[in-house]
Design an enzyme around this catalytic site. Structure first.
Site, PDB file in Angstrom:
ATOM      1  CD  GLN A  48     -23.581 -11.214  34.820  1.00 53.94           C
ATOM      2  OE1 GLN A  48     -23.653 -12.378  35.207  1.00 53.94           O
ATOM      3  NE2 GLN A  48     -24.612 -10.577  34.346  1.00 53.94           N
ATOM      4  CE  LYS A  97     -26.726 -14.532  36.364  1.00 57.49           C
ATOM      5  NZ  LYS A  97     -25.888 -14.066  35.272  1.00 57.49           N
ATOM      6  CG  ASP A 127     -23.379 -18.245  30.978  1.00 60.66           C
ATOM      7  OD1 ASP A 127     -24.520 -18.010  31.398  1.00 60.66           O
ATOM      8  OD2 ASP A 127     -22.373 -17.572  31.280  1.00 60.66           O
TER       9      ASP A 127
HETATM   10  N1  GUN Z   1     -25.102 -11.019  31.481  1.00 55.91           N
HETATM   11  C1  GUN Z   1     -26.459 -10.931  31.407  1.00 55.91           C
HETATM   12  N2  GUN Z   1     -27.022 -12.163  31.383  1.00 55.91           N
HETATM   13  C2  GUN Z   1     -25.985 -13.044  31.435  1.00 55.91           C
HETATM   14  C3  GUN Z   1     -25.938 -14.468  31.434  1.00 55.91           C
HETATM   15  O1  GUN Z   1     -26.947 -15.179  31.371  1.00 55.91           O
HETATM   16  N3  GUN Z   1     -24.675 -15.007  31.506  1.00 55.91           N
HETATM   17  C4  GUN Z   1     -23.546 -14.246  31.554  1.00 55.91           C
HETATM   18  N4  GUN Z   1     -22.362 -14.871  31.600  1.00 55.91           N
HETATM   19  N5  GUN Z   1     -23.579 -12.929  31.555  1.00 55.91           N
HETATM   20  C5  GUN Z   1     -24.792 -12.329  31.495  1.00 55.91           C
END
Ligand code: GUN
Length: 315
Positions: A97, A53, A120
């Protein structure tokens, strides 16, 4: 042979559009969009995702700030960090995350993120806006699924869509997005009776059950379109790991189009996160973000319809 929907190519195109939007904002003298990524602990898979990311942010010109906290951090420390980021004008998106360590209440933490910065799309305000067709930030994977379908169809009106999986972050939001586009949606899950029969009637199957190779060839009517959201890491006989989707890919070649795993939905998720960060920044700068979504009582022409008081206007 079914057409392969190339998620990597669609994601590259979306990234180019996102970069162009960032460049235009900066050229207009607006702040560069900023994303804060919080990682608590050192779960190896989360480290990989967060690293990707951060790297992709740099590619499109989004400023990213990584906040790493030890696994034994308290919930109060995490909430304090989120409160600070909520108030930081240079930060337009906050991503915490998950999974979080088990001593932390994940739901509480995700609800602590300001809805306007919830890139998100997990906050109940954004969930509610999606459910009522009133904007907000759309969760990244469902948004990616819609963008992939848009490469196949101009219009989803009247299509029979079967969603397999009822999770809050994939199945339910996809159903809402499909309804907004006038599709007829059946939401199913692993306990649904006669799942093969239900799927066989579908024009579009969205497989998001997290059940490797669940959808077999005989579940799919000729000419259907299949989006495979499943990504399960499995060990091969020679001890390597490989990613397996929810669809028995080689059995569905009578479909019109299908997404591969990997290289289908996966690449879209991070690209949609970047697009959401730019959307969040734009809405915060315009004053149209979710934080301003509640009623402004002073702006109402006639408060009495809500309060029951006799107002000057109606007296
Ligand atoms: N963990 C795995 N995928 C994601 C996501 O798209 N967002 C977040 N916050 N945590 C994750």
């Amino acid at each position: 042979m079914a057409d392969i929907i190339d998620g990597r190519a669609v994601a590259r195109k979306l990234d180019a559009e996102t970069k162009a939007q960032v460049d235009a904002m900066v050229a207009a003298g607006l702040p560069r969009p900023g994303l804060a990524v919080i990682l608590v602990g050192n779960d190896p898979a989360s480290e990989v995702y967060v690293g990707r990311k951060i790297k992709k942010c740099a590619e499109v010109g989004i400023t990213s700030v990584e906040h790493r906290m030890p696994a034994d951090s308290s919930q109060a420390e995490l909430l304090a960090l989120i409160a600070t980021l909520n108030e930081d004008p240079a930060i337009h998106g906050i991503l915490c995350q998950v999974p979080l360590p088990t001593h932390i209440d994940t739901g509480l933490v995700l609800r602590a993120i300001a809805p306007s910065k919830d890139v998100d799309g997990f906050h109940p305000v954004n969930v509610g806006r999606l459910s009522t067709g009133t904007g907000g930030i759309i969760p990244c994977t469902p948004l990616g699924v819609m963008k992939l379908l848009d490469t196949v169809y101009d219009d989803l009106t009247g299509l029979d869509v079967v969603v397999i999986g009822k999770s809050n972050i994939v199945g339910k939001p996809i159903a809402m997005l499909m309804l907004e586009r006038e599709a007829t949606v059946t939401v199913t899950h692993i306990e649904t009776k006669d799942l093969p029969d239900i799927c066989r009637k579908a024009d579009v199957i969205i497989a998001a059950a997290g059940a490797p190779r669940l959808v077999k060839g005989y579940w799919v009517k000729p000419g259907a379109v299949i989006i495979d959201v499943g990504i399960t890491r499995m060990k091969t006989e020679d001890g390597k790991t490989k990613l397996v989707g929810d669809v028995a890919f080689e059995e569905v070649q009578h479909a019109r189009a299908v997404t591969p795993v990997p290289g289908g939905v996966g690449p879209m998720t991070i690209s949609c996160l970047l697009a959401n960060t730019v959307q969040a920044a734009r809405e915060q700068l315009e004053g149209t973000s979710s934080d301003g979504f509640s009623i402004d009582w002073d702006e109402l022409p006639d408060r009495s319809m809500f309060t029951g008081e006799t107002s000057e206007a109606s007296a």
